[in-house]
Enzyme design. Structure first.
Site, PDB file in Angstrom:
ATOM      1  N   ASP A   1      -6.055   1.997   4.620  1.00  0.00           N
ATOM      2  CA  ASP A   1      -4.695   1.544   4.302  1.00  0.00           C
ATOM      3  C   ASP A   1      -4.212   2.086   2.958  1.00  0.00           C
ATOM      4  O   ASP A   1      -3.020   2.021   2.648  1.00  0.00           O
ATOM      5  CB  ASP A   1      -4.567   0.019   4.352  1.00  0.00           C
ATOM      6  CG  ASP A   1      -5.578  -0.703   3.486  1.00  0.00           C
ATOM      7  OD1 ASP A   1      -6.302  -0.041   2.711  1.00  0.00           O
ATOM      8  OD2 ASP A   1      -5.660  -1.938   3.584  1.00  0.00           O
TER       9      ASP A   1
ATOM     10  N   SER B   1     -23.080   6.786  -7.681  1.00  0.00           N
ATOM     11  CA  SER B   1     -22.354   7.671  -6.764  1.00  0.00           C
ATOM     12  C   SER B   1     -21.990   9.000  -7.433  1.00  0.00           C
ATOM     13  O   SER B   1     -21.282   9.037  -8.436  1.00  0.00           O
ATOM     14  CB  SER B   1     -21.088   6.978  -6.265  1.00  0.00           C
ATOM     15  OG  SER B   1     -20.382   7.815  -5.382  1.00  0.00           O
TER      16      SER B   1
ATOM     17  N   ASN C   1      -5.531  -2.467   9.622  1.00  0.00           N
ATOM     18  CA  ASN C   1      -5.350  -3.920   9.495  1.00  0.00           C
ATOM     19  C   ASN C   1      -6.539  -4.647  10.128  1.00  0.00           C
ATOM     20  O   ASN C   1      -6.388  -5.501  11.003  1.00  0.00           O
ATOM     21  CB  ASN C   1      -4.020  -4.377  10.098  1.00  0.00           C
ATOM     22  CG  ASN C   1      -3.865  -4.019  11.574  1.00  0.00           C
ATOM     23  OD1 ASN C   1      -4.416  -3.028  12.049  1.00  0.00           O
ATOM     24  ND2 ASN C   1      -3.102  -4.819  12.306  1.00  0.00           N
TER      25      ASN C   1
ATOM     26  N   HIS D   1       0.847  -1.210   0.000  1.00  0.00           N
ATOM     27  CA  HIS D   1       0.000   0.000   0.000  1.00  0.00           C
ATOM     28  C   HIS D   1       0.881   1.258   0.000  1.00  0.00           C
ATOM     29  O   HIS D   1       0.809   2.099   0.902  1.00  0.00           O
ATOM     30  CB  HIS D   1      -0.934   0.009   1.208  1.00  0.00           C
ATOM     31  CG  HIS D   1      -1.863  -1.165   1.266  1.00  0.00           C
ATOM     32  ND1 HIS D   1      -2.888  -1.343   0.365  1.00  0.00           N
ATOM     33  CD2 HIS D   1      -1.913  -2.224   2.119  1.00  0.00           C
ATOM     34  CE1 HIS D   1      -3.534  -2.457   0.659  1.00  0.00           C
ATOM     35  NE2 HIS D   1      -2.967  -3.011   1.702  1.00  0.00           N
TER      36      HIS D   1
END
Length: 370
Positions: free
Chosen positions: A270, A220, A300, A96
């Site tokens: 993340d 959206s 996490n 990431h």
């Protein structure tokens, strides 16, 4: 190949990069496995299990990094690990990198060959190593969102499915991908009202069919998001653009539209988070309140169910570990879908979305002899 599995040092991270069954297969193929002592203890994989599988147990994380050609882990290296990395070492883990300039710089300066689970693709263009963790994060994220609706932890005091004479909670999910779909499934299982917003009309049509039209599906836009927030009790942010930093789709001003004591869960945290007011928290301190909204932003989330998550992840990641170990790095990278996971190589950023997010030079792997 010499493969090392360190114990994770991220807050409340109990997953482990390889199980004892994985280790046994690699040892039987002629590879040397170093496992840091107690790496899997919290999820019931004990040192004796690894030793029986043929691994060599080492006391410290420093020994693991120093002696290994390839490091297999779950979460990105933290600052304490940067100096342990070494040139031409293969690092195989979730990275990431888009919101992580310091880690990216460390990987480049150390000359690490860094492969990210989350950008490996399959022939269908999906993300096989990210999928199981997205499934878990979607489910656990929703569970925690519902938990914080309870009055004694600061919430509104709502039962998600309501009861006769009391309406159910409204769950709004931003992003209809894997995590969003699993959040929707859990929420509907609790009889909550559920809507999903996504920019992909075909994805919304698919979700509507899967959930027998019981799911409210909305295209959206800034306007539709703002409208949806006004009656939302639990908001799930699950937006993903592969390799990129998550787009900020909900601003601080928009958060003010939500009823007080509603709950916000940003699963995208993340990758930087898709909500402006979101900042990383931890399993030990999972929430904070901003604009009268409970924020749950643990990066996490799957470690909450670390045993389930470890086996779900390694079921998908282990074939790639085997490919790297048995074929060697360069031959394994001949697989074009596997190669999409290569984010940093010999000091260069080889994942274009990461380079764009960090405003750094992108170097295609074809220019680097791969």
């Amino acid at each position: 190949m010499i493969i090392g599995v360190p114990k994770e040092i991220k807050n409340s991270e109990f997953r482990v990069g390889l199980t004892n069954e994985n280790v046994e297969k690699l040892v039987n193929s002629g590879h040397k496995l170093f496992i840091q002592k107690s790496a899997g203890e919290e999820i019931g994989i004990f040192d004796s299990d690894y030793k029986k599988a043929g691994a060599i147990l080492l006391d410290s994380i420093e020994e693991i990094y120093y002696q290994s050609e390839m490091i297999v882990k779950v979460k990105e290296p933290l600052a304490l690990e940067y100096d342990l990395l070494k040139e031409n070492q293969i690092l195989f883990t979730f990275l990431h990198l888009a919101p992580e300039p310091d880690l990216t710089s460390a990987l480049c300066s150390k000359g690490v060959w860094a492969i990210a689970y989350e950008t490996i693709e399959d022939k269908a263009g999906s993300l096989p190593l990210l999928r199981p963790m997205s499934e878990v994060a979607g489910r656990v994220g929703l569970q925690n969102g519902i938990y914080y609706l309870q009055k004694f932890v600061g919430g509104k005091g709502l039962l998600p499915g309501g009861i006769e004479g009391a309406k159910p909670a409204q769950v709004t999910i931003l992003g209809g991908g894997v995590a969003g779909a699993h959040s929707a499934m859990m929420a509907m299982g609790l009889s909550a009202k559920v809507r999903v917003l996504d920019i992909n009309e075909k994805r919304l049509e698919y979700l509507s069919q899967v959930f027998n039209s019981k799911l409210e599906c909305v295209i959206s836009t800034e306007e539709s998001i703002s409208k949806a927030l006004k009656d939302t009790d639990v908001l799930i942010g699950s937006v993903l653009v592969t390799g990129h930093k998550a787009p900020k789709l909900i601003t601080k001003e928009m958060i003010k539209l939500m009823p007080k004591k509603s709950v916000l869960v940003d699963i995208s945290i993340d990758q930087g988070g898709c909500i402006e007011t979101a900042k990383p928290t931890s399993h030990t301190e999972p929430t904070y309140i901003m604009e009268n909204i409970i924020h749950y932003c643990v990066p996490n989330i799957p470690s909450a169910v670390a045993r389930t998550s470890t086996y779900a992840l390694t079921n998908q990641s282990f074939p790639y570990v085997e490919e790297l170990a048995n074929k060697g790095f360069k031959q394994a990278m001949q697989n074009p879908y596997f190669k999409k996971g290569l984010n940093v190589y010999k000091g260069h950023i080889t994942c274009e979305p990461v380079a764009q997010a960090l405003n750094r030079e992108y170097k295609p792997t074809s220019n680097l002899g791969l």
